[in-house]
Design a protein around this motif. Sequence first.
Motif, mmCIF file in Angstrom:
data_model
loop_
_atom_site.group_PDB
_atom_site.id
_atom_site.type_symbol
_atom_site.label_atom_id
_atom_site.label_comp_id
_atom_site.label_asym_id
_atom_site.label_seq_id
_atom_site.Cartn_x
_atom_site.Cartn_y
_atom_site.Cartn_z
ATOM 1 N N ALA A 112 3.034 7.416 3.803
ATOM 2 C CA ALA A 112 3.267 6.124 3.153
ATOM 3 C C ALA A 112 4.473 5.417 3.766
ATOM 4 N N HIS A 113 5.492 6.182 4.126
ATOM 5 C CA HIS A 113 6.684 5.609 4.755
ATOM 6 C C HIS A 113 6.315 4.929 6.062
ATOM 7 N N LYS A 114 5.495 5.579 6.861
ATOM 8 C CA LYS A 114 5.084 5.003 8.142
ATOM 9 C C LYS A 114 4.310 3.697 7.937
ATOM 10 N N ILE A 115 3.497 3.652 6.909
ATOM 11 C CA ILE A 115 2.698 2.454 6.635
ATOM 12 C C ILE A 115 3.546 1.351 6.018
ATOM 13 N N LEU A 116 4.345 1.699 5.022
ATOM 14 C CA LEU A 116 5.081 0.686 4.264
ATOM 15 C C LEU A 116 6.256 0.102 5.023
ATOM 16 N N GLU A 117 6.838 0.856 5.947
ATOM 17 C CA GLU A 117 7.925 0.280 6.738
ATOM 18 C C GLU A 117 7.424 -0.901 7.554
ATOM 19 N N LYS A 118 6.188 -0.842 8.027
ATOM 20 C CA LYS A 118 5.607 -1.969 8.756
ATOM 21 C C LYS A 118 5.412 -3.158 7.831
ATOM 22 N N VAL A 119 5.060 -2.881 6.585
ATOM 23 C CA VAL A 119 4.907 -3.944 5.591
ATOM 24 C C VAL A 119 6.248 -4.602 5.310
ATOM 25 N N PHE A 120 7.277 -3.787 5.119
ATOM 26 C CA PHE A 120 8.603 -4.326 4.814
ATOM 27 C C PHE A 120 9.141 -5.160 5.972
ATOM 28 N N VAL A 121 8.995 -4.663 7.179
ATOM 29 C CA VAL A 121 9.510 -5.388 8.341
ATOM 30 C C VAL A 121 8.769 -6.720 8.523
ATOM 31 N N ARG A 122 7.499 -6.707 8.218
ATOM 32 C CA ARG A 122 6.683 -7.922 8.379
ATOM 33 C C ARG A 122 7.025 -9.000 7.351
ATOM 34 N N HIS A 123 7.286 -8.596 6.115
ATOM 35 C CA HIS A 123 7.419 -9.558 5.025
ATOM 36 C C HIS A 123 8.853 -9.781 4.548
#
Length: 203
Positions: A187-198
């Motif tokens: 989940a960390h690998k997936i959500l870090e991309k979400v956080f950086v994007r938004h």
Amino acid sequence: MKLSLDSPVVRAVTRFGDLVLLSILWFIGSIPVVTLGVSCSAVYTAIHRTFGRNGEGIAALEYLRAYRSNFRQSTLSFLPLGAAEGLLLAECLITQYLQEQGAAIGNLRPLFLVLVYLIGLWIVYVSAYAARFQDSISRTTLQSAILAMANPWKSILLLFLLAFSIFIVRFFPPMIVIIPGLYIWIAHKILEKVFVRHLTDAE
């Protein structure tokens, strides 16, 4: 043959050991149930600080520090969702019983199951957000919902992995010593991309 401490094999074994330890700490930290949110956030923080590109520190110590520092935000953000999750789980049990008795209302059980997993996904986002950002309780909850809806494919993947993880632990209980840490690592690998994007203040 002597292995270097920086060799891929040693690093992989070390990471696996950290995930097992974090899973055990997650389980212990979640025993009161109301602390499930802060325990998830603490594991997320420990993984972010020790597994990242510039990761350093000791996973267990990072977990304990994060558990203490994030306790209020993570716990208060989790409580409303945890209460809703508990109510939905109770409805699942009731409708299952009614379904077995032949009552038509028992057919609502699949709906309650879907809602259980959707709230579970929301809790995943809330726990990760609380781990990474200092924010108000209401904003943490709202932002997490917005991020989940703004990234449907990543959310579906997280939801599928959550359901699969629960399935594994349900039928193979000893896997509780690895599944929580492994799931939060993914989940960390997936959500870090979400956080950086938004989110502009994501590191």
